[in-house]
Motif scaffolding. Structure first.
Motif, PDB file in Angstrom:
ATOM      1  N   GLN A 128       0.833  -1.209   0.000  1.00 45.88           N
ATOM      2  CA  GLN A 128       0.000   0.000   0.000  1.00 45.88           C
ATOM      3  C   GLN A 128       0.868   1.260   0.000  1.00 45.88           C
ATOM      4  OE1 GLN A 128      -2.609  -0.458   3.370  1.00 45.88           O
ATOM      5  NE2 GLN A 128      -3.811  -2.087   2.403  1.00 45.88           N
ATOM      6  N   MET A 129       1.984   1.209   0.720  1.00 41.99           N
ATOM      7  CA  MET A 129       2.915   2.345   0.742  1.00 41.99           C
ATOM      8  C   MET A 129       3.488   2.605  -0.651  1.00 41.99           C
ATOM      9  SD  MET A 129       6.473   2.729   2.918  1.00 41.99           S
ATOM     10  CE  MET A 129       7.222   1.247   2.202  1.00 41.99           C
ATOM     11  N   VAL A 130       3.929   1.548  -1.321  1.00 41.30           N
ATOM     12  CA  VAL A 130       4.493   1.700  -2.658  1.00 41.30           C
ATOM     13  C   VAL A 130       3.417   2.154  -3.640  1.00 41.30           C
ATOM     14  CG1 VAL A 130       5.602   0.471  -4.568  1.00 41.30           C
ATOM     15  CG2 VAL A 130       6.346   0.064  -2.212  1.00 41.30           C
ATOM     16  N   ASP A 131       2.199   1.643  -3.492  1.00 40.47           N
ATOM     17  CA  ASP A 131       1.089   2.093  -4.337  1.00 40.47           C
ATOM     18  C   ASP A 131       0.845   3.589  -4.166  1.00 40.47           C
ATOM     19  OD1 ASP A 131       0.733  -0.483  -5.244  1.00 40.47           O
ATOM     20  OD2 ASP A 131      -1.002  -0.915  -3.957  1.00 40.47           O
ATOM     21  N   ALA A 132       0.986   4.080  -2.923  1.00 43.30           N
ATOM     22  CA  ALA A 132       0.790   5.512  -2.662  1.00 43.30           C
ATOM     23  C   ALA A 132       1.837   6.335  -3.397  1.00 43.30           C
ATOM     24  CB  ALA A 132       0.855   5.788  -1.163  1.00 43.30           C
ATOM     25  N   ALA A 133       3.073   5.847  -3.429  1.00 41.42           N
ATOM     26  CA  ALA A 133       4.138   6.544  -4.152  1.00 41.42           C
ATOM     27  C   ALA A 133       3.845   6.563  -5.646  1.00 41.42           C
ATOM     28  CB  ALA A 133       5.481   5.873  -3.885  1.00 41.42           C
ATOM     29  N   MET A 134       3.404   5.435  -6.171  1.00 39.23           N
ATOM     30  CA  MET A 134       3.112   5.352  -7.606  1.00 39.23           C
ATOM     31  C   MET A 134       1.912   6.213  -7.986  1.00 39.23           C
ATOM     32  SD  MET A 134       5.453   3.525  -8.983  1.00 39.23           S
ATOM     33  CE  MET A 134       4.755   3.066 -10.579  1.00 39.23           C
ATOM     34  N   ASN A 135       0.888   6.206  -7.143  1.00 37.53           N
ATOM     35  CA  ASN A 135      -0.300   7.019  -7.427  1.00 37.53           C
ATOM     36  C   ASN A 135       0.026   8.507  -7.401  1.00 37.53           C
ATOM     37  OD1 ASN A 135      -1.917   4.749  -7.674  1.00 37.53           O
ATOM     38  ND2 ASN A 135      -2.565   4.765  -5.536  1.00 37.53           N
ATOM     39  N   ALA A 136       0.933   8.897  -6.504  1.00 37.30           N
ATOM     40  CA  ALA A 136       1.272  10.312  -6.366  1.00 37.30           C
ATOM     41  C   ALA A 136       2.262  10.775  -7.420  1.00 37.30           C
ATOM     42  CB  ALA A 136       1.829  10.575  -4.964  1.00 37.30           C
ATOM     43  N   TRP A 137       3.266   9.937  -7.712  1.00 32.52           N
ATOM     44  CA  TRP A 137       4.391  10.411  -8.513  1.00 32.52           C
ATOM     45  C   TRP A 137       4.778   9.497  -9.678  1.00 32.52           C
ATOM     46  CZ3 TRP A 137       6.270  10.704  -2.976  1.00 32.52           C
ATOM     47  CH2 TRP A 137       5.870  11.918  -2.385  1.00 32.52           C
ATOM     48  N   GLY A 138       4.198   8.294  -9.746  1.00 31.54           N
ATOM     49  CA  GLY A 138       4.371   7.453 -10.927  1.00 31.54           C
ATOM     50  C   GLY A 138       5.658   6.672 -11.046  1.00 31.54           C
ATOM     51  N   ARG A 139       6.514   6.710 -10.044  1.00 24.35           N
ATOM     52  CA  ARG A 139       7.765   5.965 -10.109  1.00 24.35           C
ATOM     53  C   ARG A 139       8.363   5.839  -8.703  1.00 24.35           C
ATOM     54  NH1 ARG A 139      10.834   7.254 -14.103  1.00 24.35           N
ATOM     55  NH2 ARG A 139      12.828   6.734 -13.152  1.00 24.35           N
ATOM     56  N   VAL A 140       9.336   4.950  -8.574  1.00 21.24           N
ATOM     57  CA  VAL A 140      10.142   4.836  -7.359  1.00 21.24           C
ATOM     58  C   VAL A 140      11.575   4.607  -7.806  1.00 21.24           C
ATOM     59  CG1 VAL A 140      10.611   3.586  -5.225  1.00 21.24           C
ATOM     60  CG2 VAL A 140       8.247   3.845  -5.993  1.00 21.24           C
ATOM     61  N   ASP A 141      12.456   5.521  -7.463  1.00 21.57           N
ATOM     62  CA  ASP A 141      13.848   5.447  -7.895  1.00 21.57           C
ATOM     63  C   ASP A 141      14.791   4.965  -6.797  1.00 21.57           C
ATOM     64  OD1 ASP A 141      13.713   6.951 -10.647  1.00 21.57           O
ATOM     65  OD2 ASP A 141      12.565   8.165  -9.234  1.00 21.57           O
ATOM     66  N   ILE A 142      14.457   5.291  -5.553  1.00 19.09           N
ATOM     67  CA  ILE A 142      15.353   5.048  -4.433  1.00 19.09           C
ATOM     68  C   ILE A 142      14.587   4.390  -3.297  1.00 19.09           C
ATOM     69  CG2 ILE A 142      16.768   6.161  -2.646  1.00 19.09           C
ATOM     70  CD1 ILE A 142      17.160   8.477  -4.748  1.00 19.09           C
ATOM     71  N   LEU A 143      15.187   3.365  -2.712  1.00 22.49           N
ATOM     72  CA  LEU A 143      14.654   2.758  -1.496  1.00 22.49           C
ATOM     73  C   LEU A 143      15.780   2.645  -0.485  1.00 22.49           C
ATOM     74  CD1 LEU A 143      12.657   1.115   0.287  1.00 22.49           C
ATOM     75  CD2 LEU A 143      13.425  -0.932  -0.964  1.00 22.49           C
ATOM     76  N   ILE A 144      15.591   3.246   0.677  1.00 24.43           N
ATOM     77  CA  ILE A 144      16.539   3.075   1.779  1.00 24.43           C
ATOM     78  C   ILE A 144      15.848   2.250   2.862  1.00 24.43           C
ATOM     79  CG2 ILE A 144      17.994   4.157   3.514  1.00 24.43           C
ATOM     80  CD1 ILE A 144      18.292   6.565   1.770  1.00 24.43           C
ATOM     81  N   ASN A 145      16.298   1.021   3.017  1.00 23.44           N
ATOM     82  CA  ASN A 145      15.763   0.124   4.043  1.00 23.44           C
ATOM     83  C   ASN A 145      16.451   0.441   5.375  1.00 23.44           C
ATOM     84  OD1 ASN A 145      13.905  -1.672   2.600  1.00 23.44           O
ATOM     85  ND2 ASN A 145      15.712  -2.335   1.473  1.00 23.44           N
ATOM     86  N   ASN A 146      15.838   1.330   6.130  1.00 26.96           N
ATOM     87  CA  ASN A 146      16.452   1.836   7.360  1.00 26.96           C
ATOM     88  C   ASN A 146      15.717   1.397   8.624  1.00 26.96           C
ATOM     89  OD1 ASN A 146      18.123   3.972   8.944  1.00 26.96           O
ATOM     90  ND2 ASN A 146      16.002   4.547   9.335  1.00 26.96           N
ATOM     91  N   ALA A 147      14.445   1.020   8.506  1.00 29.47           N
ATOM     92  CA  ALA A 147      13.642   0.710   9.695  1.00 29.47           C
ATOM     93  C   ALA A 147      14.266  -0.407  10.514  1.00 29.47           C
ATOM     94  CB  ALA A 147      12.227   0.319   9.276  1.00 29.47           C
ATOM     95  N   GLY A 148      14.250  -0.238  11.828  1.00 25.55           N
ATOM     96  CA  GLY A 148      14.819  -1.267  12.684  1.00 25.55           C
ATOM     97  C   GLY A 148      14.412  -1.101  14.132  1.00 25.55           C
ATOM     98  N   ILE A 149      14.589  -2.163  14.892  1.00 25.97           N
ATOM     99  CA  ILE A 149      14.309  -2.145  16.321  1.00 25.97           C
ATOM    100  C   ILE A 149      15.441  -2.861  17.052  1.00 25.97           C
ATOM    101  CG2 ILE A 149      11.801  -2.106  15.993  1.00 25.97           C
ATOM    102  CD1 ILE A 149      11.799  -5.103  16.763  1.00 25.97           C
ATOM    103  N   LEU A 150      15.500  -2.665  18.348  1.00 24.58           N
ATOM    104  CA  LEU A 150      16.460  -3.361  19.196  1.00 24.58           C
ATOM    105  C   LEU A 150      15.744  -4.095  20.310  1.00 24.58           C
ATOM    106  CD1 LEU A 150      19.340  -0.753  19.765  1.00 24.58           C
ATOM    107  CD2 LEU A 150      19.425  -2.794  18.330  1.00 24.58           C
TER     108      LEU A 150
END
Length: 305
Positions: A82-104
């Motif tokens: 759904q997040m990626v769909d939101a990016a595509m609906n708003a701007w039509g592409r995805v060029d960069i993904l930074i996988n930063n989310a994390g927990i300890l």
């Protein structure tokens, strides 16, 4: 030449605080449209709120940039899609993904509950897998993509009390290594960032005078070089306190033992030569290891003729 992301769309996970926040702000400052993702949980992953992500979006918009807040839990693929769909609906592409989310959820392995091990793996490993999977076909069709995995010295070298975190952070290196091979012909480059920074993940683990040196900006300067059109491929870039280096997995040249000598006692007796670093190299694919050993075997057989 100034690095610009004008016309590009970036997704940064875990971007409500710390490194992710700085990554998002700096990408936006250089022209990228940014999905600011943050589940909004505590350091151990509990809870959840969109307030942090929305605050970062407000900051980007105040500076004249474009951004959308997103509260997807990266461990849940349906939410990531759904997040990626939101990016595509708003701007039509995805060029960069930074996988930063994390927990300890740090504890010695003897005291660590298996649920805490699994949860950390789910967020760091499956979170990276889910986000990468959701953008993969988009980047393939575009013939362009830049993906950054976030690894750690805890994974590369170990750290007491972080068996779960270390295992997860080394796992994303394995993910990167294979995706590099699969994405190359589509213009997709994948790298890893090993950060040392003062964030809420580390603020109570370090003395205040040390914590103050560990700026997130120093790390983000490294992260953004891995997002550029001229980014390297398959690099593990270590960054912190203004220092930058590259970590590599290398394999020694090793030895060959004929069948009659393939016994543990002989292997142990030859360990000094097996460990000898002369001629060691970073292999580009798993098959190269077998190829190397086969060449040694063939050379031995030819020497017996």
């Amino acid at each position: 030449m100034t690095i610009s992301y004008e016309g590009q769309v970036a997704i940064v996970t875990g971007a409500g605080n710390g490194l992710g926040k700085t990554h998002a702000l700096k990408l936006a400052a250089r022209g990228a449209k940014v999905i600011v993702n943050d589940f909004g949980g505590a350091r151990d992953g509990t809870g959840g709120s969109s307030a942090a992500a929305e605050a970062v979006v407000a900051q980007i918009k105040e500076a004249g940039g474009e951004a959308i807040a997103n509260g997807a839990n990266v461990a849940e693929f349906s939410q990531v899609q759904q997040m990626v769909d939101a990016a595509m609906n708003a701007w039509g592409r995805v060029d960069i993904l930074i996988n930063n989310a994390g927990i300890l959820r740090d504890k010695s392995f003897a005291k660590m509950a298996l649920d805490d091990f699994k949860t950390v793996m789910d967020v760091h490993v499956m979170g990276s897998v889910n986000c990468t999977k959701a953008v993969w076909d988009i980047m393939r069709e575009q013939q362009y993509g830049r993906i950054v995995m976030t690894t750690s010295s805890s994974g590369l070298y170990g750290n007491f009390g972080q068996a779960n975190y270390g295992a997860a952070k080394m796992a994303v290196i394995g993910l990167m290594n294979t995706l590099v091979l699969e994405g190359a012909k589509y213009g997709i480059r994948i790298n890893a960032l090993a950060p040392t920074a003062g964030t809420r993940m580390t603020e109570d683990l370090l003395p205040p005078e040390v914590f103050g040196l560990l700026t997130t900006e120093a790390v983000t300067a490294g992260a953004l070089t891995l997002c550029d059109k001229d980014a390297p491929n398959r690099m593990i870039l270590c960054a912190g306190v203004g220092g930058y280096s590259v970590a590599r997995i290398v394999e020694t040249d090793g030895i060959f033992l004929p069948e009659s000598e393939q016994q543990p006692e002989v292997v142990r007796a030859q360990m000094e030569e097996i460990e000898d670093s002369e001629g060691q190299q970073a292999l580009r694919a798993g098959g190269e290891q077998g190829e190397k050993f086969l060449k040694k075997a063939m050379a031995f057989m030819q020497s017996q003729c």
